[in-house]
Design a protein around this motif. Structure first.
Motif, PDB file in Angstrom:
ATOM      1  N   LEU A 327       0.827  -1.202   0.000  1.00  0.00           N
ATOM      2  CA  LEU A 327       0.000   0.000   0.000  1.00  0.00           C
ATOM      3  C   LEU A 327       0.867   1.261   0.000  1.00  0.00           C
ATOM      4  CD1 LEU A 327      -2.723  -1.041   2.611  1.00  0.00           C
ATOM      5  CD2 LEU A 327      -3.015  -0.824   0.133  1.00  0.00           C
ATOM      6  N   LEU A 328       2.034   1.178   0.631  1.00  0.00           N
ATOM      7  CA  LEU A 328       2.987   2.281   0.667  1.00  0.00           C
ATOM      8  C   LEU A 328       4.347   1.800   0.189  1.00  0.00           C
ATOM      9  CD1 LEU A 328       2.269   3.965   4.141  1.00  0.00           C
ATOM     10  CD2 LEU A 328       1.497   4.748   1.884  1.00  0.00           C
ATOM     11  N   LYS A 329       5.179   2.764  -0.156  1.00  0.00           N
ATOM     12  CA  LYS A 329       6.561   2.457  -0.522  1.00  0.00           C
ATOM     13  C   LYS A 329       7.488   3.333   0.310  1.00  0.00           C
ATOM     14  CE  LYS A 329       5.703   0.961  -5.276  1.00  0.00           C
ATOM     15  NZ  LYS A 329       4.272   0.740  -5.043  1.00  0.00           N
ATOM     16  N   GLY A 330       8.752   2.896   0.437  1.00  0.00           N
ATOM     17  CA  GLY A 330       9.728   3.654   1.210  1.00  0.00           C
ATOM     18  C   GLY A 330      10.012   2.983   2.533  1.00  0.00           C
ATOM     19  N   SER A 331      10.310   3.794   3.547  1.00  0.00           N
ATOM     20  CA  SER A 331      10.615   3.260   4.876  1.00  0.00           C
ATOM     21  C   SER A 331       9.550   3.712   5.860  1.00  0.00           C
ATOM     22  CB  SER A 331      11.987   3.765   5.346  1.00  0.00           C
ATOM     23  OG  SER A 331      11.927   5.157   5.639  1.00  0.00           O
ATOM     24  N   VAL A 332       9.554   3.057   7.023  1.00  0.00           N
ATOM     25  CA  VAL A 332       8.595   3.404   8.074  1.00  0.00           C
ATOM     26  C   VAL A 332       8.769   4.857   8.487  1.00  0.00           C
ATOM     27  CG1 VAL A 332       7.917   2.970  10.468  1.00  0.00           C
ATOM     28  CG2 VAL A 332       8.364   1.047   8.921  1.00  0.00           C
ATOM     29  N   ASP A 333       9.993   5.262   8.762  1.00  0.00           N
ATOM     30  CA  ASP A 333      10.243   6.628   9.229  1.00  0.00           C
ATOM     31  C   ASP A 333       9.855   7.662   8.179  1.00  0.00           C
ATOM     32  OD1 ASP A 333      11.133   5.739  11.685  1.00  0.00           O
ATOM     33  OD2 ASP A 333      13.250   5.751  11.102  1.00  0.00           O
ATOM     34  N   GLU A 334      10.116   7.370   6.907  1.00  0.00           N
ATOM     35  CA  GLU A 334       9.751   8.302   5.840  1.00  0.00           C
ATOM     36  C   GLU A 334       8.228   8.452   5.744  1.00  0.00           C
ATOM     37  OE1 GLU A 334      13.534   7.456   2.809  1.00  0.00           O
ATOM     38  OE2 GLU A 334      11.616   6.441   2.537  1.00  0.00           O
ATOM     39  N   ALA A 335       7.535   7.335   5.827  1.00  0.00           N
ATOM     40  CA  ALA A 335       6.075   7.371   5.721  1.00  0.00           C
ATOM     41  C   ALA A 335       5.448   8.118   6.893  1.00  0.00           C
ATOM     42  CB  ALA A 335       5.525   5.953   5.634  1.00  0.00           C
ATOM     43  N   ILE A 336       6.025   7.936   8.085  1.00  0.00           N
ATOM     44  CA  ILE A 336       5.497   8.643   9.251  1.00  0.00           C
ATOM     45  C   ILE A 336       5.787  10.134   9.141  1.00  0.00           C
ATOM     46  CG2 ILE A 336       5.771   8.931  11.744  1.00  0.00           C
ATOM     47  CD1 ILE A 336       6.169   5.898  11.932  1.00  0.00           C
ATOM     48  N   ALA A 337       7.001  10.479   8.710  1.00  0.00           N
ATOM     49  CA  ALA A 337       7.378  11.893   8.611  1.00  0.00           C
ATOM     50  C   ALA A 337       6.529  12.623   7.575  1.00  0.00           C
ATOM     51  CB  ALA A 337       8.855  12.017   8.273  1.00  0.00           C
ATOM     52  N   SER A 338       6.258  11.980   6.462  1.00  0.00           N
ATOM     53  CA  SER A 338       5.482  12.610   5.385  1.00  0.00           C
ATOM     54  C   SER A 338       3.975  12.451   5.579  1.00  0.00           C
ATOM     55  CB  SER A 338       5.861  11.986   4.043  1.00  0.00           C
ATOM     56  OG  SER A 338       5.451  10.620   3.991  1.00  0.00           O
ATOM     57  N   LYS A 339       3.601  11.591   6.505  1.00  0.00           N
ATOM     58  CA  LYS A 339       2.195  11.252   6.765  1.00  0.00           C
ATOM     59  C   LYS A 339       1.505  10.676   5.523  1.00  0.00           C
ATOM     60  CE  LYS A 339       1.399  14.321  10.670  1.00  0.00           C
ATOM     61  NZ  LYS A 339       0.508  15.329  11.298  1.00  0.00           N
ATOM     62  N   SER A 340       2.273   9.992   4.703  1.00  0.00           N
ATOM     63  CA  SER A 340       1.666   9.353   3.526  1.00  0.00           C
ATOM     64  C   SER A 340       0.686   8.257   3.931  1.00  0.00           C
ATOM     65  CB  SER A 340       2.757   8.787   2.616  1.00  0.00           C
ATOM     66  OG  SER A 340       3.543   7.815   3.303  1.00  0.00           O
ATOM     67  N   TYR A 341       0.853   7.727   5.134  1.00  0.00           N
ATOM     68  CA  TYR A 341      -0.072   6.702   5.629  1.00  0.00           C
ATOM     69  C   TYR A 341      -1.488   7.221   5.785  1.00  0.00           C
ATOM     70  CZ  TYR A 341       0.381   9.060  10.151  1.00  0.00           C
ATOM     71  OH  TYR A 341       0.361   9.989  11.160  1.00  0.00           O
ATOM     72  N   ALA A 342      -1.664   8.552   5.849  1.00  0.00           N
ATOM     73  CA  ALA A 342      -2.984   9.138   6.066  1.00  0.00           C
ATOM     74  C   ALA A 342      -3.947   8.845   4.925  1.00  0.00           C
ATOM     75  CB  ALA A 342      -2.863  10.642   6.287  1.00  0.00           C
ATOM     76  N   GLN A 343      -3.451   8.386   3.790  1.00  0.00           N
ATOM     77  CA  GLN A 343      -4.349   7.946   2.714  1.00  0.00           C
ATOM     78  C   GLN A 343      -5.193   6.770   3.175  1.00  0.00           C
ATOM     79  OE1 GLN A 343      -2.310   6.872  -0.916  1.00  0.00           O
ATOM     80  NE2 GLN A 343      -4.174   6.119  -1.905  1.00  0.00           N
ATOM     81  N   PHE A 344      -4.628   5.981   4.098  1.00  0.00           N
ATOM     82  CA  PHE A 344      -5.311   4.773   4.549  1.00  0.00           C
ATOM     83  C   PHE A 344      -5.673   4.797   6.038  1.00  0.00           C
ATOM     84  CE2 PHE A 344      -2.146   3.677   1.244  1.00  0.00           C
ATOM     85  CZ  PHE A 344      -3.025   3.371   0.220  1.00  0.00           C
ATOM     86  N   TYR A 345      -5.085   5.726   6.779  1.00  0.00           N
ATOM     87  CA  TYR A 345      -5.400   5.860   8.206  1.00  0.00           C
ATOM     88  C   TYR A 345      -5.330   7.331   8.562  1.00  0.00           C
ATOM     89  CZ  TYR A 345      -5.262   5.234  13.278  1.00  0.00           C
ATOM     90  OH  TYR A 345      -5.543   5.301  14.623  1.00  0.00           O
ATOM     91  N   MET A 346      -6.494   7.952   8.648  1.00  0.00           N
ATOM     92  CA  MET A 346      -6.554   9.414   8.725  1.00  0.00           C
ATOM     93  C   MET A 346      -7.115   9.952  10.030  1.00  0.00           C
ATOM     94  SD  MET A 346      -9.085   7.756   7.182  1.00  0.00           S
ATOM     95  CE  MET A 346      -8.429   7.583   5.520  1.00  0.00           C
ATOM     96  N   HIS A 347      -7.335   9.107  11.025  1.00  0.00           N
ATOM     97  CA  HIS A 347      -7.884   9.591  12.296  1.00  0.00           C
ATOM     98  C   HIS A 347      -6.984   9.181  13.457  1.00  0.00           C
ATOM     99  CE1 HIS A 347      -9.350   5.551  13.427  1.00  0.00           C
ATOM    100  NE2 HIS A 347      -9.833   5.434  12.197  1.00  0.00           N
ATOM    101  N   GLY A 348      -7.279   9.706  14.610  1.00  0.00           N
ATOM    102  CA  GLY A 348      -6.512   9.354  15.796  1.00  0.00           C
ATOM    103  C   GLY A 348      -6.848   7.956  16.276  1.00  0.00           C
ATOM    104  N   THR A 349      -6.099   7.499  17.266  1.00  0.00           N
ATOM    105  CA  THR A 349      -6.245   6.123  17.739  1.00  0.00           C
ATOM    106  C   THR A 349      -7.153   6.039  18.960  1.00  0.00           C
ATOM    107  OG1 THR A 349      -4.058   5.653  16.832  1.00  0.00           O
ATOM    108  CG2 THR A 349      -4.905   4.049  18.370  1.00  0.00           C
ATOM    109  N   GLY A 350      -7.783   7.132  19.339  1.00  0.00           N
ATOM    110  CA  GLY A 350      -8.700   7.051  20.463  1.00  0.00           C
ATOM    111  C   GLY A 350      -9.123   8.423  20.938  1.00  0.00           C
ATOM    112  N   HIS A 351      -9.922   8.422  21.993  1.00  0.00           N
ATOM    113  CA  HIS A 351     -10.423   9.662  22.590  1.00  0.00           C
ATOM    114  C   HIS A 351     -10.892   9.347  24.002  1.00  0.00           C
ATOM    115  CE1 HIS A 351     -14.488   8.071  21.852  1.00  0.00           C
ATOM    116  NE2 HIS A 351     -14.086   7.797  20.619  1.00  0.00           N
ATOM    117  N   TRP A 352     -11.079  10.403  24.785  1.00  0.00           N
ATOM    118  CA  TRP A 352     -11.623  10.213  26.128  1.00  0.00           C
ATOM    119  C   TRP A 352     -13.054   9.690  26.030  1.00  0.00           C
ATOM    120  CZ3 TRP A 352      -7.219  10.314  28.035  1.00  0.00           C
ATOM    121  CH2 TRP A 352      -6.349  11.406  28.063  1.00  0.00           C
ATOM    122  N   LEU A 353     -13.460   8.949  27.037  1.00  0.00           N
ATOM    123  CA  LEU A 353     -14.788   8.344  27.080  1.00  0.00           C
ATOM    124  C   LEU A 353     -15.377   8.542  28.468  1.00  0.00           C
ATOM    125  CD1 LEU A 353     -16.806   6.455  25.475  1.00  0.00           C
ATOM    126  CD2 LEU A 353     -15.676   4.549  26.650  1.00  0.00           C
ATOM    127  N   GLY A 354     -16.682   8.766  28.532  1.00  0.00           N
ATOM    128  CA  GLY A 354     -17.331   8.931  29.831  1.00  0.00           C
ATOM    129  C   GLY A 354     -18.807   9.194  29.651  1.00  0.00           C
TER     130      GLY A 354
END
Length: 440
Positions: A327-354
């Motif tokens: 789905l992506l090319k390059g390295s892990v650090d490059e993809a994280i730095a450029s946020k190219s992963y946001a094409q497939f994961y564009m939201h945060g990993t959680g939120h407060w609940l109550g």
């Protein structure tokens, strides 16, 4: 002391001596004609009172000198004629006794009492710019007090936002709140299992939703905590899809994001499963990736560490998987730095609940100039919800097109890690496929 009285005492201890705080519950909202939407109280008002009727206001008077702290409720009067049509209402005297308040008055006396209580008060705390009706009332009260200045009466010298104080209180759940949230998680988990067992190719999404709602209500959770998402096929790649009217097809995944509200507290669960009961190869591959990302996020829930570390842990696993699947090319650090992963994961990993499904409380430490991510503390409740959403696009391997997967659970932070509140919702591929084959 009731938990509501204890919370009022903690709030009063943070107020300026001689100050006044006022907080109103939510208004009723007209749906159409003469029919209202089902009533739901304001969460912060309920947090301090336990009172669920509309047309109610809480007034807190901070102690000064020999004057003690006071809690005063304004609510609807008893009215037998209205009760014939609308059901029981406490009235001031019964409400005062039931909810442990010092005084209670009819809501019609609010203006008169507020003018009196604000006279010579040092400060006024209220929910600024959150309730336009209350904002207008506050202006009238202050104006009324200022008109008495020739008599030597002074108005509060400052108006302060009350909600940030309450928000920080609500962020840390006490044992009673945690027990309620666990029950909400168990009920919602059972509803997800029921939906899995009922789902068959050809069902409409709303038929699956009906199974969830039935299970919620059957166990005393009278309403969903938010509008359920039942998203099949390509709909699962739409984050807030809730039309829920498509007919499912053999080979689809269905993503269900649904939680219930139990005794004023929300659960929030997402599960993704195949409508035919069997994951395909590409579906299985991406599902295992999201499951691994969630486990990495769980391991980052450690008191004293930054909240942002939960998301960072999940992203690193997801990015590696995106590289492994093409789905992506390059390295892990490059993809994280450029946020190219946001094409497939564009939201945060959680939120407060109550009490609210996206609950109150800051995510950053605003006391520091850099405003870093705040540190995780025992008593915090949060969701953990990594996902992956693959829309058709040039360069994206076709076997993954229109696969949307999210896995979401609720946790309470403990002294040494976390407590999972939603374990009753099946999650592993083996468990899901077993259940959908009719396994007990």
């Amino acid at each position: 002391m009731s938990p509501y009285a204890e919370r009022r005492a903690r709030l009063l201890a943070q107020m300026e001596p001689g100050s006044v705080a006022v907080i109103a519950t939510a208004p009723e909202v007209l749906r159409n004609g003469d029919s209202d939407y089902p009533y739901r109280h304001d969460s912060s008002f309920y947090y301090l009172t336990g009172f669920t009727e509309p047309e109610a206001v809480l007034l807190l008077l901070a102690p000064r000198g020999t004057a003690p702290a006071q809690s005063i409720l304004f609510c609807r009067e008893k009215n037998i004629e209205h009760e014939i049509w609308e059901g029981y209402r406490y009235g001031p005297e019964a409400a005062r006794a039931e909810f442990g308040l010092d005084f209670a008055y009819p809501i019609g006396q609010l203006d008169e009492q507020m003018t009196r209580q604000l006279s010579n008060a040092t400060a006024l705390y209220c929910s600024l710019a959150r309730n336009t009706t209350l904002d207008a009332q506050v202006m009238r009260w202050l104006e009324s007090v200022r008109r008495m200045s020739r008599s030597g009466i002074t108005a509060p010298s400052s108006v302060r936002d009350l909600l940030p104080i309450i928000d920080e209180m609500r962020l840390l759940k006490d044992e009673g709140e945690q027990a309620i949230m666990l029950r909400a998680g168990v009920i919602a988990g059972g509803a997800h299992e029921r939906a899995m067992r009922a789902t068959k190719p050809g069902m409409f999404e709303y038929e699956i939703e009906a199974e969830l709602l039935y299970e919620f209500r059957r166990h005393g959770a009278l309403f969903p905590a938010y509008t359920p998402i039942v998203a099949s096929g390509a709909n699962a790649c739409v984050l807030h899809y809730n039309t829920n009217n498509r007919r499912t097809e053999d080979g689809d995944l269905v993503l269900i994001d649904a939680g219930c509200e139990f005794e004023g507290y929300a659960s929030d669960i997402t599960r993704t499963f195949p409508v035919n009961g069997r994951f395909s190869g590409p579906q299985r591959e991406l599902y295992e990736l999201v499951l691994a990302a969630q486990e990495a996020a769980f391991q980052a829930i450690v008191p004293g560490r930054q909240y942002s570390g939960i998301h960072e842990a999940a992203v690193r696993v997801l990015v590696q998987g995106m590289l492994d699947t093409g789905l992506l090319k390059g390295s892990v650090d490059e993809a994280i730095a450029s946020k190219s992963y946001a094409q497939f994961y564009m939201h945060g990993t959680g939120h407060w609940l109550g009490m609210d499904v996206h609950d109150v409380g800051l995510y950053r430490d605003v006391s520091q100039h850099e405003k870093p991510s705040r540190l995780i503390q025992p008593g915090m409740a949060l969701t953990v919800e990594p996902g992956i959403y693959v829309r058709p696009a040039a360069g994206v391997p076709e076997q993954y097109w229109n696969i949307g997967i999210r896995i979401e659970d609720d946790v309470i932070v403990t002294q040494d890690g976390y407590r999972l509140l939603t374990a009753s919702a099946p999650k592993s591929i083996a468990d899901i496929e077993f259940i959908m084959k009719g396994g007990a």
